[in-house]
Motif scaffolding. Structure first.
Motif, PDB file in Angstrom:
ATOM      1  N   PRO A 164      48.579  73.134 -11.329  1.00 35.40           N
ATOM      2  CA  PRO A 164      47.892  74.252 -10.632  1.00 35.40           C
ATOM      3  C   PRO A 164      46.773  74.201 -10.107  1.00 35.40           C
ATOM      4  CG  PRO A 164      48.716  74.601 -13.016  1.00 35.40           C
ATOM      5  CD  PRO A 164      48.747  73.252 -12.751  1.00 35.40           C
ATOM      6  N   GLU A 165      45.719  73.270 -10.302  1.00 39.55           N
ATOM      7  CA  GLU A 165      44.488  73.037  -9.699  1.00 39.55           C
ATOM      8  C   GLU A 165      44.684  72.293  -8.321  1.00 39.55           C
ATOM      9  OE1 GLU A 165      41.528  71.297 -11.937  1.00 39.55           O
ATOM     10  OE2 GLU A 165      41.493  72.723 -13.513  1.00 39.55           O
ATOM     11  N   VAL A 166      45.786  71.304  -8.236  1.00 45.90           N
ATOM     12  CA  VAL A 166      46.043  70.602  -6.960  1.00 45.90           C
ATOM     13  C   VAL A 166      46.543  71.762  -6.322  1.00 45.90           C
ATOM     14  CG1 VAL A 166      47.342  68.956  -6.257  1.00 45.90           C
ATOM     15  CG2 VAL A 166      46.245  68.416  -8.432  1.00 45.90           C
ATOM     16  N   LYS A 167      47.428  72.436  -6.790  1.00 43.31           N
ATOM     17  CA  LYS A 167      48.142  73.700  -5.801  1.00 43.31           C
ATOM     18  C   LYS A 167      47.039  74.520  -5.325  1.00 43.31           C
ATOM     19  CE  LYS A 167      51.375  77.275  -6.202  1.00 43.31           C
ATOM     20  NZ  LYS A 167      52.305  78.010  -6.887  1.00 43.31           N
ATOM     21  N   ALA A 168      46.180  74.984  -6.128  1.00 44.96           N
ATOM     22  CA  ALA A 168      45.124  75.917  -5.672  1.00 44.96           C
ATOM     23  C   ALA A 168      44.263  75.291  -4.632  1.00 44.96           C
ATOM     24  CB  ALA A 168      44.424  76.676  -6.709  1.00 44.96           C
ATOM     25  N   ASP A 169      43.901  74.090  -4.860  1.00 50.04           N
ATOM     26  CA  ASP A 169      42.733  73.465  -3.980  1.00 50.04           C
ATOM     27  C   ASP A 169      43.415  72.975  -2.538  1.00 50.04           C
ATOM     28  OD1 ASP A 169      40.397  71.788  -3.263  1.00 50.04           O
ATOM     29  OD2 ASP A 169      42.059  70.166  -2.987  1.00 50.04           O
ATOM     30  N   THR A 170      45.134  72.820  -2.630  1.00 50.66           N
ATOM     31  CA  THR A 170      45.473  72.385  -1.378  1.00 50.66           C
ATOM     32  C   THR A 170      45.836  73.754  -0.333  1.00 50.66           C
ATOM     33  OG1 THR A 170      46.791  70.523  -2.685  1.00 50.66           O
ATOM     34  CG2 THR A 170      47.732  71.461  -0.558  1.00 50.66           C
ATOM     35  N   ILE A 171      46.083  74.776  -1.206  1.00 48.40           N
ATOM     36  CA  ILE A 171      46.268  76.140  -0.572  1.00 48.40           C
ATOM     37  C   ILE A 171      44.875  76.478   0.222  1.00 48.40           C
ATOM     38  CG2 ILE A 171      46.900  78.345  -0.665  1.00 48.40           C
ATOM     39  CD1 ILE A 171      49.227  77.756  -2.730  1.00 48.40           C
ATOM     40  N   ALA A 172      43.964  76.331  -0.755  1.00 50.35           N
ATOM     41  CA  ALA A 172      42.531  76.682  -0.041  1.00 50.35           C
ATOM     42  C   ALA A 172      42.174  75.919   1.122  1.00 50.35           C
ATOM     43  CB  ALA A 172      41.439  76.531  -1.326  1.00 50.35           C
ATOM     44  N   ARG A 173      42.231  74.668   1.000  1.00 49.74           N
ATOM     45  CA  ARG A 173      42.070  73.617   2.229  1.00 49.74           C
ATOM     46  C   ARG A 173      42.991  73.694   3.297  1.00 49.74           C
ATOM     47  NH1 ARG A 173      43.397  68.680   1.259  1.00 49.74           N
ATOM     48  NH2 ARG A 173      44.347  68.746  -0.601  1.00 49.74           N
ATOM     49  N   GLU A 174      44.252  74.429   3.110  1.00 43.40           N
ATOM     50  CA  GLU A 174      45.157  74.657   4.229  1.00 43.40           C
ATOM     51  C   GLU A 174      44.659  75.994   5.034  1.00 43.40           C
ATOM     52  OE1 GLU A 174      47.956  73.132   4.941  1.00 43.40           O
ATOM     53  OE2 GLU A 174      49.259  74.387   6.338  1.00 43.40           O
ATOM     54  N   LYS A 175      44.124  76.706   3.996  1.00 45.66           N
ATOM     55  CA  LYS A 175      43.518  78.226   4.984  1.00 45.66           C
ATOM     56  C   LYS A 175      42.128  77.680   5.789  1.00 45.66           C
ATOM     57  CE  LYS A 175      42.170  82.966   3.638  1.00 45.66           C
ATOM     58  NZ  LYS A 175      41.996  83.938   2.367  1.00 45.66           N
ATOM     59  N   ALA A 176      41.374  76.837   4.993  1.00 42.66           N
ATOM     60  CA  ALA A 176      40.139  76.762   5.947  1.00 42.66           C
ATOM     61  C   ALA A 176      40.530  76.010   7.123  1.00 42.66           C
ATOM     62  CB  ALA A 176      39.274  75.696   4.990  1.00 42.66           C
ATOM     63  N   TYR A 177      41.505  74.919   6.954  1.00 42.24           N
ATOM     64  CA  TYR A 177      41.896  74.075   8.338  1.00 42.24           C
ATOM     65  C   TYR A 177      42.487  74.855   9.203  1.00 42.24           C
ATOM     66  CZ  TYR A 177      44.604  70.280  10.592  1.00 42.24           C
ATOM     67  OH  TYR A 177      45.032  69.222  11.110  1.00 42.24           O
ATOM     68  N   SER A 178      43.357  75.872   8.838  1.00 44.50           N
ATOM     69  CA  SER A 178      44.017  76.796   9.668  1.00 44.50           C
ATOM     70  C   SER A 178      43.360  77.703  10.432  1.00 44.50           C
ATOM     71  CB  SER A 178      45.093  77.625   9.003  1.00 44.50           C
ATOM     72  OG  SER A 178      45.695  78.529   9.882  1.00 44.50           O
ATOM     73  N   GLN A 179      42.291  78.459   9.555  1.00 51.12           N
ATOM     74  CA  GLN A 179      41.301  79.371  10.121  1.00 51.12           C
ATOM     75  C   GLN A 179      40.304  78.613  11.162  1.00 51.12           C
ATOM     76  OE1 GLN A 179      39.650  81.521   6.788  1.00 51.12           O
ATOM     77  NE2 GLN A 179      41.633  82.934   7.064  1.00 51.12           N
ATOM     78  N   LYS A 180      39.972  77.285  10.933  1.00 49.05           N
ATOM     79  CA  LYS A 180      39.201  76.676  11.931  1.00 49.05           C
ATOM     80  C   LYS A 180      39.685  76.331  13.350  1.00 49.05           C
ATOM     81  CE  LYS A 180      36.395  72.520  12.301  1.00 49.05           C
ATOM     82  NZ  LYS A 180      36.175  71.252  11.884  1.00 49.05           N
ATOM     83  N   LEU A 181      41.136  75.936  13.144  1.00 47.66           N
ATOM     84  CA  LEU A 181      42.162  75.983  14.294  1.00 47.66           C
ATOM     85  C   LEU A 181      42.225  77.196  15.128  1.00 47.66           C
ATOM     86  CD1 LEU A 181      44.380  73.024  13.068  1.00 47.66           C
ATOM     87  CD2 LEU A 181      42.742  73.081  15.045  1.00 47.66           C
TER      88      LEU A 181
END
Ligand SMILES: O=C(O)CC1=CCC(=O)O1
Length: 93
Positions: A17-34
Motif C-alpha cells: 500500500p505504501e508503494v502504491k500510494a507513493d507511485t500514484i503521488a509521483r504519477e500525479k506530480a509528473y503528469s501535472q508538471k507536463l
C-alpha cells in the motif's frame, strides 16, 4: 505533433500500500508538471475504467516515448498511442 494516448492501469492486488500510494503521488506530480508545460494538454478519465485518455503535444515520437517511459505507473500500464492529423471537416482548421 499531437498524439492521443490511452493508458490502462493494472496495479497488482498484492502491491504494498505504501508503494502504491507513493507511485500514484509521483504519477500525479509528473503528469501535472507536463500539463503545466503544455506537453500534456488533455487528460480525461474513461468512465468506469482505471484508464485515461490523454492528448500529448510533443516535438517527436522520441519525446513522447521518453515521457511515457518516465511515467511512475509505466510498469503497471498498457498504453495505446494514436498519432493525430487535422480532420478536413474541422471548422477550426
Ligand atoms: O490514473 C490514471 O489514469 C493514471 C494517471 C496518469 C496521469 C495521472 O496522474 O494518473
Amino acid at each position: 505533433m499531437l498524439f492521443a494516448v490511452k493508458m490502462d492501469v493494472d496495479l497488482p492486488a498484492d502491491l504494498d500500500p505504501e508503494v502504491k500510494a507513493d507511485t500514484i503521488a509521483r504519477e500525479k506530480a509528473y503528469s501535472q508538471k507536463l500539463q503545466r508545460s503544455g506537453k500534456w494538454p488533455h487528460i480525461w478519465r474513461c468512465v468506469g475504467q482505471y484508464s485515461n485518455l490523454s492528448v500529448f503535444d510533443v516535438e517527436s515520437n522520441d519525446e513522447l516515448h521518453d515521457i511515457l517511459w518516465g511515467l511512475p505507473l509505466f510498469p503497471y500500464m498498457s498504453i495505446e498511442v494514436t498519432p493525430l492529423a487535422v480532420h478536413p471537416s474541422d471548422i477550426n482548421a
